[in-house]
Design an enzyme around this catalytic site. Structure first.
Site, short mmCIF file in Angstrom:
data_model
loop_
_atom_site.label_atom_id
_atom_site.label_comp_id
_atom_site.label_asym_id
_atom_site.label_seq_id
_atom_site.Cartn_x
_atom_site.Cartn_y
_atom_site.Cartn_z
N ASP A 34 48.41 46.96 64.16
CA ASP A 34 47.64 47.74 63.20
C ASP A 34 48.62 47.75 61.97
O ASP A 34 49.89 48.01 61.85
CB ASP A 34 47.32 49.06 63.61
CG ASP A 34 46.21 49.84 62.91
OD1 ASP A 34 45.06 49.84 63.34
OD2 ASP A 34 46.68 50.24 61.54
N ASN B 116 36.28 52.71 68.00
CA ASN B 116 35.21 53.64 67.22
C ASN B 116 33.95 52.78 66.80
O ASN B 116 34.49 51.31 66.52
CB ASN B 116 36.17 53.96 65.75
CG ASN B 116 37.27 54.61 66.22
OD1 ASN B 116 37.27 55.66 66.87
ND2 ASN B 116 38.46 54.45 65.33
N HIS C 295 36.90 46.21 67.77
CA HIS C 295 38.20 46.26 67.94
C HIS C 295 38.53 47.34 68.84
O HIS C 295 37.88 48.30 68.73
CB HIS C 295 39.20 46.32 66.74
CG HIS C 295 38.92 47.32 65.68
ND1 HIS C 295 37.63 47.16 64.93
CD2 HIS C 295 39.35 48.60 65.68
CE1 HIS C 295 37.32 48.38 64.24
NE2 HIS C 295 38.72 49.28 64.57
P1 DGP Z 1 38.82 51.72 62.48
O1 DGP Z 1 38.49 53.03 61.94
O2 DGP Z 1 38.69 51.87 64.06
O3 DGP Z 1 37.57 50.88 62.23
O4 DGP Z 1 40.21 51.24 62.50
C1 DGP Z 1 40.53 50.06 61.67
C2 DGP Z 1 41.96 49.85 61.77
O5 DGP Z 1 42.35 48.60 61.09
C3 DGP Z 1 43.00 50.73 61.22
O6 DGP Z 1 43.77 51.53 62.16
C4 DGP Z 1 43.91 50.14 60.04
C5 DGP Z 1 43.57 48.86 60.14
N1 DGP Z 1 43.68 47.82 59.35
C6 DGP Z 1 42.97 48.10 58.10
N2 DGP Z 1 43.14 46.83 57.68
C7 DGP Z 1 44.11 46.06 58.12
C8 DGP Z 1 44.73 44.71 58.01
O7 DGP Z 1 44.30 44.09 56.88
N3 DGP Z 1 45.57 44.26 59.06
C9 DGP Z 1 45.71 45.15 59.96
N4 DGP Z 1 46.74 44.64 60.76
N5 DGP Z 1 45.16 46.10 60.34
C10 DGP Z 1 44.30 46.60 59.42
#
Ligand code: DGP
Length: 122
Positions: free
Chosen positions: A35, A93, A106
């Site tokens: 993340d 989520n 995810h």
């Molecule tokens: P959710 O609220 O469950 O949809 O979480 C989305 C997650 O995705 C959050 O913890 C941050 C992560 N995230 C957002 N943009 C990116 C990205 O460009 N790369 C990565 N590795 N994670 C990301």
């Protein structure tokens, strides 16, 4: 409930190689990566490669092979990250009330510290 997949979401771009990621595991049907905004010492996201909005969409429409691959990928990441002994948390989520930011299924694997109670009040 029927779902419409938006192929411009960030994880779709990661799957197409348009945005970099720190890959932890790649299998035939799944990808696990760190993340970008970790909320624990270990914070890995596991996604299916197919166009599924959320867990419900995946469970209803993915093939058995994709589902088996995905569940096994989650287990394999936990093994690789060495979190089984001290414990970990799996979160997915979904939708508005679940405060899902990225509309591609995810699960979050969180570990590496005591994570506190599952939900904050309010
Ligand atoms: P959710 O609220 O469950 O949809 O979480 C989305 C997650 O995705 C959050 O913890 C941050 C992560 N995230 C957002 N943009 C990116 C990205 O460009 N790369 C990565 N590795 N994670 C990301």
């Amino acid at each position: 409930m029927s779902y419409t997949y938006d192929d411009q979401n960030i994880f779709a771009k990661i799957l197409r190689g348009e945005i970099p990621n720190t890959t932890v595991l790649e299998t035939e049907h799944s990808l696990a990566f760190r993340d970008l905004y970790p909320q624990a010492p270990t914070h890995v996201l596991v996604i299916p490669k197919g166009p599924y909005v959320c867990f419900d969409h995946f469970a209803q429409t993915a093939s058995d092979a994709e589902i088996v691959d995905y569940i096994r990928a989650v287990g394999e990441v936990c093994k690789q990250e060495g979190v089984a002994e001290d414990g970990w948390r799996l979160i997915s989520n979904a939708g508005h009330d679940g405060v899902q930011e990225v509309p591609h299924l995810h699960v979050h694997i969180l570990a590496g510290r005591v994570l506190g109670r599952m939900l904050a009040k309010g």
